[in-house]
Design an enzyme around this catalytic site. Structure first.
Site, PDB file in Angstrom:
ATOM      1  N   LYS A  60       0.829  -1.210   0.000  1.00  0.00           N
ATOM      2  CA  LYS A  60       0.000   0.000   0.000  1.00  0.00           C
ATOM      3  C   LYS A  60       0.869   1.268   0.000  1.00  0.00           C
ATOM      4  O   LYS A  60       2.075   1.219   0.278  1.00  0.00           O
ATOM      5  CB  LYS A  60      -0.932  -0.033   1.210  1.00  0.00           C
ATOM      6  CG  LYS A  60      -2.002  -1.153   1.136  1.00  0.00           C
ATOM      7  CD  LYS A  60      -2.951  -1.065   2.326  1.00  0.00           C
ATOM      8  CE  LYS A  60      -4.073  -2.096   2.223  1.00  0.00           C
ATOM      9  NZ  LYS A  60      -5.008  -1.993   3.380  1.00  0.00           N
TER      10      LYS A  60
ATOM     11  N   PHE B 268     -15.952   2.802   6.418  1.00  0.00           N
ATOM     12  CA  PHE B 268     -14.605   3.245   6.035  1.00  0.00           C
ATOM     13  C   PHE B 268     -14.338   3.178   4.530  1.00  0.00           C
ATOM     14  O   PHE B 268     -13.227   3.461   4.078  1.00  0.00           O
ATOM     15  CB  PHE B 268     -13.547   2.433   6.799  1.00  0.00           C
ATOM     16  CG  PHE B 268     -13.651   0.928   6.623  1.00  0.00           C
ATOM     17  CD1 PHE B 268     -13.071   0.298   5.525  1.00  0.00           C
ATOM     18  CD2 PHE B 268     -14.316   0.141   7.564  1.00  0.00           C
ATOM     19  CE1 PHE B 268     -13.161  -1.078   5.360  1.00  0.00           C
ATOM     20  CE2 PHE B 268     -14.405  -1.240   7.410  1.00  0.00           C
ATOM     21  CZ  PHE B 268     -13.823  -1.848   6.300  1.00  0.00           C
TER      22      PHE B 268
ATOM     23  N   ARG C 139      -1.753 -14.274   4.521  1.00  0.00           N
ATOM     24  CA  ARG C 139      -2.550 -13.630   5.582  1.00  0.00           C
ATOM     25  C   ARG C 139      -1.818 -13.749   6.929  1.00  0.00           C
ATOM     26  O   ARG C 139      -1.852 -12.822   7.737  1.00  0.00           O
ATOM     27  CB  ARG C 139      -3.943 -14.263   5.684  1.00  0.00           C
ATOM     28  CG  ARG C 139      -4.843 -14.114   4.469  1.00  0.00           C
ATOM     29  CD  ARG C 139      -5.361 -12.742   4.223  1.00  0.00           C
ATOM     30  NE  ARG C 139      -6.005 -12.148   5.377  1.00  0.00           N
ATOM     31  CZ  ARG C 139      -6.655 -10.976   5.352  1.00  0.00           C
ATOM     32  NH1 ARG C 139      -6.776 -10.295   4.223  1.00  0.00           N
ATOM     33  NH2 ARG C 139      -7.184 -10.482   6.433  1.00  0.00           N
TER      34      ARG C 139
ATOM     35  N   THR D 265      -5.510  -6.944  10.829  1.00  0.00           N
ATOM     36  CA  THR D 265      -5.826  -5.714  10.092  1.00  0.00           C
ATOM     37  C   THR D 265      -5.312  -4.473  10.817  1.00  0.00           C
ATOM     38  O   THR D 265      -4.734  -3.581  10.194  1.00  0.00           O
ATOM     39  CB  THR D 265      -7.365  -5.613   9.902  1.00  0.00           C
ATOM     40  OG1 THR D 265      -7.819  -6.809   9.276  1.00  0.00           O
ATOM     41  CG2 THR D 265      -7.740  -4.420   9.044  1.00  0.00           C
TER      42      THR D 265
ATOM     43  N   ARG E 158       2.502  -6.272   9.268  1.00  0.00           N
ATOM     44  CA  ARG E 158       1.774  -5.125   9.818  1.00  0.00           C
ATOM     45  C   ARG E 158       2.317  -4.708  11.181  1.00  0.00           C
ATOM     46  O   ARG E 158       2.295  -3.526  11.518  1.00  0.00           O
ATOM     47  CB  ARG E 158       0.280  -5.436   9.855  1.00  0.00           C
ATOM     48  CG  ARG E 158      -0.342  -5.345   8.445  1.00  0.00           C
ATOM     49  CD  ARG E 158      -1.713  -5.935   8.394  1.00  0.00           C
ATOM     50  NE  ARG E 158      -2.454  -5.529   7.198  1.00  0.00           N
ATOM     51  CZ  ARG E 158      -3.615  -6.064   6.831  1.00  0.00           C
ATOM     52  NH1 ARG E 158      -4.158  -7.026   7.557  1.00  0.00           N
ATOM     53  NH2 ARG E 158      -4.237  -5.639   5.753  1.00  0.00           N
TER      54      ARG E 158
ATOM     55  N   ASN F 247      -1.998   0.288   6.837  1.00  0.00           N
ATOM     56  CA  ASN F 247      -1.488  -0.977   7.381  1.00  0.00           C
ATOM     57  C   ASN F 247      -0.610  -1.737   6.401  1.00  0.00           C
ATOM     58  O   ASN F 247      -0.422  -2.940   6.512  1.00  0.00           O
ATOM     59  CB  ASN F 247      -2.639  -1.822   7.938  1.00  0.00           C
ATOM     60  CG  ASN F 247      -3.664  -2.179   6.886  1.00  0.00           C
ATOM     61  OD1 ASN F 247      -3.483  -1.869   5.709  1.00  0.00           O
ATOM     62  ND2 ASN F 247      -4.732  -2.849   7.280  1.00  0.00           N
TER      63      ASN F 247
ATOM     64  N   HIS G  31      -2.085  -5.450   1.522  1.00  0.00           N
ATOM     65  CA  HIS G  31      -3.361  -6.131   1.289  1.00  0.00           C
ATOM     66  C   HIS G  31      -3.050  -7.563   0.895  1.00  0.00           C
ATOM     67  O   HIS G  31      -2.048  -7.820   0.219  1.00  0.00           O
ATOM     68  CB  HIS G  31      -4.121  -5.456   0.123  1.00  0.00           C
ATOM     69  CG  HIS G  31      -5.272  -6.290  -0.379  1.00  0.00           C
ATOM     70  ND1 HIS G  31      -6.505  -6.256   0.223  1.00  0.00           N
ATOM     71  CD2 HIS G  31      -5.354  -7.230  -1.373  1.00  0.00           C
ATOM     72  CE1 HIS G  31      -7.314  -7.138  -0.397  1.00  0.00           C
ATOM     73  NE2 HIS G  31      -6.632  -7.725  -1.364  1.00  0.00           N
TER      74      HIS G  31
HETATM   75  O1  CDP Z   1      -7.011  -5.927   4.847  1.00  0.00           O
HETATM   76  P1  CDP Z   1      -7.805  -6.914   5.673  1.00  0.00           P
HETATM   77  O2  CDP Z   1      -8.355  -8.041   4.862  1.00  0.00           O
HETATM   78  O3  CDP Z   1      -7.032  -7.382   6.881  1.00  0.00           O
HETATM   79  O4  CDP Z   1      -9.037  -6.102   6.290  1.00  0.00           O
HETATM   80  P2  CDP Z   1     -10.515  -5.850   5.718  1.00  0.00           P
HETATM   81  O5  CDP Z   1     -11.462  -6.031   6.834  1.00  0.00           O
HETATM   82  O6  CDP Z   1     -10.737  -6.618   4.448  1.00  0.00           O
HETATM   83  O7  CDP Z   1     -10.502  -4.294   5.392  1.00  0.00           O
HETATM   84  C1  CDP Z   1      -9.878  -3.802   4.220  1.00  0.00           C
HETATM   85  C2  CDP Z   1      -9.046  -2.604   4.579  1.00  0.00           C
HETATM   86  O8  CDP Z   1      -9.899  -1.557   5.034  1.00  0.00           O
HETATM   87  C3  CDP Z   1      -8.076  -2.807   5.740  1.00  0.00           C
HETATM   88  O9  CDP Z   1      -6.839  -3.375   5.336  1.00  0.00           O
HETATM   89  C4  CDP Z   1      -7.884  -1.401   6.257  1.00  0.00           C
HETATM   90  O10 CDP Z   1      -6.884  -0.731   5.498  1.00  0.00           O
HETATM   91  C5  CDP Z   1      -9.223  -0.753   5.975  1.00  0.00           C
HETATM   92  N1  CDP Z   1     -10.019  -0.645   7.199  1.00  0.00           N
HETATM   93  C6  CDP Z   1     -10.148   0.585   7.817  1.00  0.00           C
HETATM   94  O11 CDP Z   1      -9.591   1.578   7.348  1.00  0.00           O
HETATM   95  N2  CDP Z   1     -10.903   0.716   8.973  1.00  0.00           N
HETATM   96  C7  CDP Z   1     -11.510  -0.359   9.509  1.00  0.00           C
HETATM   97  N3  CDP Z   1     -12.224  -0.222  10.614  1.00  0.00           N
HETATM   98  C8  CDP Z   1     -11.379  -1.626   8.891  1.00  0.00           C
HETATM   99  C9  CDP Z   1     -10.617  -1.737   7.746  1.00  0.00           C
HETATM  100 MG    MG Z   2      -9.760  -8.047   3.329  1.00  0.00          MG
END
Ligand code: CDP
Ligand code: MG
Length: 136
Positions: free
Chosen positions: A12, A60, A88, A94, A105, A115, A118
């Site tokens: 990212k 978000f 993962r 996350t 992360r 973070n 992805h």
């Molecule tokens: O990336 P990951 O699969 O771990 O998390 P996700 O639940 O699929 O969310 C996608 C992305 O949204 C995250 O990597 C964060 O960058 C962002 N996010 C956020 O900004 N605020 C949150 N409360 C949850 C996710």
């Molecule tokens: Mg995700």
């Protein structure tokens, strides 16, 4: 090799900006994930919105799409045994605050939005996400 998989990884903007791509790729290679293809690009907010459309109902979403399009990213196809789950695990939770020691992360993430990486979360999403960036 059993269960050879491919997954999509994105470095990212926060991590590209801090020149962390090589450090992150070395974590992948040490853990037997090979980079089959990679490219650096700067996507538009519309492209980010398409990529993250599974999150369109989330509070978000708008900020997430602005963020992913805010600067250059590096997208890559990782291949290896159980690559989707392995990636993962290497990424960590996350929210970097909750990520385990040694994960990408934990090492590099700044906040839940910045973070650093992805990773696809399922075989179907891995196929769709690889296709999104690498359709030939
Ligand atoms: O990336 P990951 O699969 O771990 O998390 P996700 O639940 O699929 O969310 C996608 C992305 O949204 C995250 O990597 C964060 O960058 C962002 N996010 C956020 O900004 N605020 C949150 N409360 C949850 C996710
Ligand atoms: Mg995700």
């Amino acid at each position: 090799m059993s269960n050879l998989e491919r997954t999509l990884s994105i470095i990212k903007p926060d991590a590209v900006e801090r020149n962390l791509s090589e450090n992150i790729k070395s974590i992948f290679s040490k853990n037997n994930l090979s980079v089959l293809d990679s490219k650096k690009l700067h996507i538009s907010k519309d492209e980010a919105a398409e990529f993250y459309k599974v999150h369109q109902s989330k509070p978000f979403y708008d900020q997430l799409c602005s963020y992913l399009s805010s600067g250059p990213i590096e997208v890559m196809i990782l291949e290896g045994k159980n690559a989707i789950t392995k990636n993962r695990e290497l990424m960590g939770a996350t929210d970097p605050k909750n990520a385990k020691e040694g994960t990408i992360r934990k090492l590099y993430g700044i906040s839940i939005d910045k973070n650093s990486v992805h990773g696809s979360d399922s075989p179907d999403n891995a196929k769709a996400e690889i296709n999104f960036f690498f359709r030939k």
